[in-house]
Design a protein around this motif. Structure first.
Motif, PDB file in Angstrom:
ATOM      1  N   VAL A 124       0.859  -1.183   0.000  1.00 13.81           N
ATOM      2  CA  VAL A 124       0.000   0.000   0.000  1.00 13.81           C
ATOM      3  C   VAL A 124       0.899   1.238   0.000  1.00 13.81           C
ATOM      4  CG1 VAL A 124      -1.839   1.266   1.153  1.00 13.81           C
ATOM      5  CG2 VAL A 124      -1.781  -1.248   1.285  1.00 13.81           C
ATOM      6  N   PHE A 125       0.738   2.065  -1.032  1.00 17.52           N
ATOM      7  CA  PHE A 125       1.543   3.279  -1.185  1.00 17.52           C
ATOM      8  C   PHE A 125       0.613   4.500  -1.145  1.00 17.52           C
ATOM      9  CE2 PHE A 125       3.290  -0.242  -3.576  1.00 17.52           C
ATOM     10  CZ  PHE A 125       4.649  -0.235  -3.301  1.00 17.52           C
ATOM     11  N   LYS A 126       1.015   5.528  -0.422  1.00 16.20           N
ATOM     12  CA  LYS A 126       0.238   6.773  -0.385  1.00 16.20           C
ATOM     13  C   LYS A 126       1.184   7.962  -0.550  1.00 16.20           C
ATOM     14  CE  LYS A 126      -3.491   5.241   2.703  1.00 16.20           C
ATOM     15  NZ  LYS A 126      -4.187   5.522   3.986  1.00 16.20           N
ATOM     16  N   ARG A 127       0.663   8.994  -1.208  1.00 15.55           N
ATOM     17  CA  ARG A 127       1.414  10.258  -1.353  1.00 15.55           C
ATOM     18  C   ARG A 127       0.469  11.425  -1.134  1.00 15.55           C
ATOM     19  NH1 ARG A 127       4.421   9.419  -7.152  1.00 15.55           N
ATOM     20  NH2 ARG A 127       5.164   7.298  -6.783  1.00 15.55           N
ATOM     21  N   ILE A 128       1.022  12.506  -0.623  1.00 17.63           N
ATOM     22  CA  ILE A 128       0.229  13.708  -0.424  1.00 17.63           C
ATOM     23  C   ILE A 128       1.138  14.922  -0.562  1.00 17.63           C
ATOM     24  CG2 ILE A 128       0.554  13.867   2.094  1.00 17.63           C
ATOM     25  CD1 ILE A 128      -2.489  14.541   2.251  1.00 17.63           C
ATOM     26  N   VAL A 129       0.588  16.007  -1.084  1.00 16.23           N
ATOM     27  CA  VAL A 129       1.297  17.283  -1.199  1.00 16.23           C
ATOM     28  C   VAL A 129       0.568  18.289  -0.315  1.00 16.23           C
ATOM     29  CG1 VAL A 129       1.879  19.198  -2.735  1.00 16.23           C
ATOM     30  CG2 VAL A 129       2.156  16.835  -3.520  1.00 16.23           C
ATOM     31  N   PHE A 242       5.246  -4.049   7.857  1.00 16.51           N
ATOM     32  CA  PHE A 242       6.318  -3.039   7.849  1.00 16.51           C
ATOM     33  C   PHE A 242       5.758  -1.762   7.233  1.00 16.51           C
ATOM     34  CE2 PHE A 242       9.567  -0.679   5.562  1.00 16.51           C
ATOM     35  CZ  PHE A 242      10.580  -0.548   6.497  1.00 16.51           C
ATOM     36  N   LYS A 243       6.138  -0.628   7.802  1.00 14.61           N
ATOM     37  CA  LYS A 243       5.668   0.658   7.258  1.00 14.61           C
ATOM     38  C   LYS A 243       6.818   1.656   7.254  1.00 14.61           C
ATOM     39  CE  LYS A 243       2.088   4.228   7.756  1.00 14.61           C
ATOM     40  NZ  LYS A 243       0.896   4.669   8.520  1.00 14.61           N
ATOM     41  N   LEU A 244       6.916   2.370   6.164  1.00 18.23           N
ATOM     42  CA  LEU A 244       7.904   3.439   6.025  1.00 18.23           C
ATOM     43  C   LEU A 244       7.168   4.740   5.739  1.00 18.23           C
ATOM     44  CD1 LEU A 244      10.950   4.259   5.736  1.00 18.23           C
ATOM     45  CD2 LEU A 244      10.638   3.942   3.273  1.00 18.23           C
ATOM     46  N   GLU A 245       7.492   5.770   6.500  1.00 20.38           N
ATOM     47  CA  GLU A 245       6.910   7.090   6.262  1.00 20.38           C
ATOM     48  C   GLU A 245       8.026   8.054   5.893  1.00 20.38           C
ATOM     49  OE1 GLU A 245       3.522   9.199   8.554  1.00 20.38           O
ATOM     50  OE2 GLU A 245       5.358   9.956   9.487  1.00 20.38           O
ATOM     51  N   LYS A 246       7.783   8.805   4.813  1.00 25.90           N
ATOM     52  CA  LYS A 246       8.751   9.814   4.368  1.00 25.90           C
ATOM     53  C   LYS A 246       8.074  11.182   4.379  1.00 25.90           C
ATOM     54  CE  LYS A 246      10.082   7.371   0.450  1.00 25.90           C
ATOM     55  NZ  LYS A 246      10.806   7.339  -0.841  1.00 25.90           N
ATOM     56  N   ILE A 247       8.673  12.141   5.064  1.00 29.04           N
ATOM     57  CA  ILE A 247       8.231  13.539   5.014  1.00 29.04           C
ATOM     58  C   ILE A 247       9.348  14.306   4.318  1.00 29.04           C
ATOM     59  CG2 ILE A 247       7.357  15.508   6.286  1.00 29.04           C
ATOM     60  CD1 ILE A 247       5.682  13.016   6.706  1.00 29.04           C
ATOM     61  N   MET A 248       8.994  15.042   3.280  1.00 28.49           N
ATOM     62  CA  MET A 248      10.002  15.651   2.411  1.00 28.49           C
ATOM     63  C   MET A 248       9.734  17.146   2.224  1.00 28.49           C
ATOM     64  SD  MET A 248       9.739  12.443  -0.195  1.00 28.49           S
ATOM     65  CE  MET A 248       8.048  12.189   0.348  1.00 28.49           C
ATOM     66  N   LYS A 280       3.700  14.562  10.684  1.00 31.03           N
ATOM     67  CA  LYS A 280       3.517  13.231  10.112  1.00 31.03           C
ATOM     68  C   LYS A 280       2.517  13.297   8.958  1.00 31.03           C
ATOM     69  CE  LYS A 280       4.649  10.733  14.352  1.00 31.03           C
ATOM     70  NZ  LYS A 280       4.222   9.679  15.325  1.00 31.03           N
ATOM     71  N   PHE A 281       2.445  12.215   8.220  1.00 26.99           N
ATOM     72  CA  PHE A 281       1.556  12.124   7.060  1.00 26.99           C
ATOM     73  C   PHE A 281       0.125  12.466   7.457  1.00 26.99           C
ATOM     74  CE2 PHE A 281      -1.096  10.209   3.868  1.00 26.99           C
ATOM     75  CZ  PHE A 281      -0.360  10.229   2.688  1.00 26.99           C
ATOM     76  N   LYS A 282      -0.343  11.920   8.566  1.00 21.82           N
ATOM     77  CA  LYS A 282      -1.731  12.132   8.974  1.00 21.82           C
ATOM     78  C   LYS A 282      -2.018  13.601   9.292  1.00 21.82           C
ATOM     79  CE  LYS A 282      -0.905  10.933  13.857  1.00 21.82           C
ATOM     80  NZ  LYS A 282      -1.264   9.990  14.959  1.00 21.82           N
TER      81      LYS A 282
END
Length: 780
Positions: A124-129, A242-248, A280-282
């Protein structure tokens, strides 16, 4: 075969199924952005069929001396290699593949169910701007094991500076820095324009919901040429994901109206680094729901009706979503590329589409953005003067293509080789498509009439209108009968080059001259105006003649209706043979069939129209033409128009609505909606169509909503298609906000705020002071 699914209730568009030959469509239409940055929606697995693109609006660069300046593809922070039991995860057609874009919050989500070595997994992949902090974006990757014994996984998140624009490398590598635990920084600089770009990447890795720490054998920092990242090893098993979160984040030299130096960019990047350590993403997801609600309310349009109407509303939301992606709201140093920020098509260059198909949307909803887009043109006025000088003319000849405003003309000199001679063909539009100065003058004047922004006119607007008018006095040719003509041009109909006295060019040139003369007379009538004129003259590197301007205005050839009310597109058009071109209409890319077949070549020498040309004239200058003339020309030109330009169906659809030709209007309206959103999996390979997406709002409001601002007056004459039961929209004109509610047989116009406003309703004059009821006119 992939399919697109449209959820009109939840405003979600979804692709089901995967084919490596058909990835570019969803990469474009599912792209994300906020006007500052844009992300192409490529899948995380790196492969040859993907074209990753990450753009920051305004970061232009000339890759080498044979190239023109283009929007540079920046370092990629999204691509992430995943290994399952030492086997790299790659997509194939057998996998269950779902990819969706949620228009309510801007989330791109992808789910892949795969069988690997007799084990089943769900990725499961998610992206947000972020819409609040426009320099921040985020991504999550979750690996869930569905069956089988525990699995060893490796995942390699990184900042990859090896990106190119189809082979052209625009950026030099700079420093790679570890700022704190799992927080990386990467610097790069464009190799010609010398813009700095600094990326930050904050990682959080979780195994079975417990965060993993870096700095050990299972969480190792890796560096290579133009790359920095981590190799993370872990295990998954059923019920232990497993989960990876990236904040860029990204910071650049063009983040303010003034170009920033390295120290400023570094300072901003370091501040952002601290920010992304905390969020965080949320958090972004929660804020985006609020922000997107505001984005859609800005345009305030609602459509009710049957199943088709619900799809039409989804398409409208889709267009507003993308306008928010590609229209810069933070600076007047940039404009809108023909593909927005969704792909490398047209190299990120700005065209005349902006003035007619994007500026009006903001002019009547958020005029500050319209002013920004026109200020961008003013900042390019020196380049416009240089462009005129290329042809030994004077005045401001705005380029056919613009990038950074001071770059001047950036249309490439050469196109494809001739299939017969093998020699490269010059791109004719660089020399022949000369209507842009008049387009900009028209937009500047309309902006002033709608907003009464005197400050803009004093600082920029008068100069732009006068200087573009000077160009026309230089470009015209005087004839023996003392008339003036404009020869060797190409109008909006790009199938016809090397023609004379194109109807649209000559009309827009005359209007430009009329505006300049009127404003010069107005400024000459008082001391303050004379000072403005004097300041303009000091800026101009040439002398100009008002009497010549008047003479050209009075004697410039205009294509007038003939005995059958037909307006010639140009001097040569009506003498060409007329042929049936129905097999070439509404194909999405008729050019391939026209230029590559014998039947196509026959039609290229006949009365053939690529996009609205005469009909565009009747739309832009509606007040100049009787309904009888408009009807005659619509009936004459539509059957020989391929609509091969994405801008064409909107204009024809609006004019069909004006004429109450409701069947063909809706057919063309639906075609315009589906240029990007439809099921043709090659319609948006190089990126979305910014102008036609923005024009969807105009189709609804100017077309079915019947709103028009013409010759300084407001006109409203709405009508609904059979598929709709109600349309409501709001517009702001002269600081007065009106709300229009249209039913099948009647409609209301309500003044929401501001002063009473004179409006021509069904061609009768009314003063709108509160709420007024009117009847829908179904036939004229």
């Amino acid at each position: 075969m992939p399919k697109l699914i449209y959820d009109t209730k939840n405003f979600i568009i979804e692709q089901r199924g995967f084919n490596s030959l058909l990835t570019k469509k969803s990469e474009s239409i599912f792209s994300q952005g906020n006007g500052y940055l844009g992300l192409r929606a490529t899948d995380e697995e790196k492969n040859v069929y993907n074209k990753e693109d990450f753009f920051v609006n305004g970061i232009f660069n000339r890759g080498d001396r044979t190239e023109v300046s283009e929007l540079a593809n920046l370092a990629d922070l999204l691509k992430t290699s995943i290994f399952i039991d030492d086997e790299i995860f790659m997509l194939n057609r057998r996998m269950k593949y779902r990819k969706s874009l949620d228009l309510k919050n801007g989330i791109l989500k992808r789910e892949v169910e795969a069988k690997i070595k007799n084990k089943k997994f769900l990725f499961v992949f998610k992206r947000i701007v972020s819409q609040t902090n426009k320099q921040i974006y985020a991504q999550t990757i979750e690996i869930k094991q569905l069956t089988g014994e525990k699995t060893c996984i490796k995942i390699f998140p990184m900042i990859d500076g090896q990106t190119t624009n189809s082979g052209i490398q625009h950026l030099d590598e700079g420093k790679k820095t570890l700022l704190s635990e799992s927080l990386l920084q990467y610097q790069e600089q464009t190799n010609q324009s010398n813009h700095w770009v600094i990326h930050n990447l904050k990682l959080r890795a979780y195994a079975n919901n417990k965060i993993l720490k870096s700095g050990n054998d299972d969480y190792v920092l890796k560096m290579a040429r133009r790359q920095v990242g981590y190799l993370i090893k872990s295990e998954v098993s059923v019920n232990k994901p497993f989960k990876l979160e990236k904040i860029m984040s990204v910071s650049t030299s063009v983040d303010n109206d003034e170009i920033l130096n390295y120290d400023n960019v570094k300072e901003n990047a370091d501040k952002l680094a601290k920010t992304i350590e905390e969020i965080k993403f949320k958090d972004i997801e929660k804020q985006n729901k609020i922000d997107y609600d505001k984005i859609y309310k800005q345009f305030d349009v609602k459509i009710e009706g049957n199943k088709e109407a619900k799809y039409d509303l989804l398409a409208l939301k889709f267009s507003i979503y993308h306008m928010n992606n590609f229209v810069p709201t933070h600076s007047s140093n940039m404009s809108v590329g023909a593909k927005g920020l969704s792909g490398e098509g047209y190299q990120g260059h700005c065209y005349w589409d902006t003035e007619f198909f994007i500026v009006p949307n903001y002019l009547f909803t958020n005029p500050k953005i319209a002013r920004n887009l026109l200020e961008y043109r003013y900042k390019g006025i020196e380049g416009a003067r240089e462009k005129a000088a290329e042809g030994n003319y004077i005045g401001a000849q705005y380029p056919w293509e613009m990038a950074w405003p001071t770059d001047g003309e950036v249309t490439p000199y050469w196109g494809q080789p001739d299939i017969v001679t093998g020699k490269q063909i010059p791109i004719a539009s660089r020399k022949q498509e000369i209507h842009v100065p008049g387009d900009i003058a028209f937009a500047v004047d309309q902006y002033f009439q709608v907003t009464n922004d005197q400050d803009f006119m004093n600082k920029m607007g008068y100069e732009m209108i006068i200087d573009t008018a000077i160009f026309w006095t230089s470009r015209v040719e005087k004839m023996a009968n003392n008339k003036y003509q404009i020869t060797d041009v190409m109008g909006p109909n790009e199938y016809k080059g090397n023609i004379d006295n194109n109807n649209f060019i000559n009309l827009v040139a005359k209007r430009n001259l009329e505006l300049a003369i009127d404003y010069i007379n107005k400024l000459s009538s008082n001391s303050e105006g004379l000072k403005i004129l004097d300041d303009i003259n000091k800026k101009l590197p040439y002398k100009w003649n008002l009497n010549l301007m008047i003479d050209v205005k009075d004697n410039l050839i205009q294509q007038l209706p003939n005995e059958n009310n037909i307006i010639a597109e140009n001097d040569q058009f009506l003498s060409l043979p007329r042929m049936d071109i129905s097999d070439f209409q509404l194909l999405g890319d008729a050019g391939k069939k026209l230029f590559n077949t014998k039947e196509g070549h026959k039609r290229l020498g006949a009365q053939l129209v690529k996009q609205a040309d005469v009909i565009l004239s009747t739309f832009i200058f509606n007040e100049l033409f009787s309904r009888e003339v408009v009807r005659a020309n619509f009936d004459f030109y539509e059957p020989v128009t391929t609509h091969d330009s994405s801008l064409s169906p909107t204009t024809y659809s609006i004019k069909a609505i004006d004429l109450r030709k409701m069947d063909i209007a809706y057919k063309l309206f639906k075609y315009s909606l589906n240029i990007d959103m439809g099921t043709n999996f090659h319609s948006a390979d190089a990126g979305i169509h910014a102008g036609s997406l923005a024009a969807i709002w105009q189709s609804v409001v100017f077309g079915y909503g019947g709103f028009r601002f013409l010759n300084k007056n407001v006109y409203i004459s709405p009508i609904l298609p059979n598929q709709w039961t109600k349309l409501t929209y709001s517009i702001t004109v002269k600081n007065t906000k009106l709300k229009v509610s249209v039913n099948k047989n009647d409609f209301t116009i309500e003044k929401v705020s501001g002063n009473d406003l004179k409006v021509y309703v069904n061609e009768q004059e009314y003063l709108i002071s509160n709420k007024h009821n009117f009847k829908v006119i179904t036939k004229w």
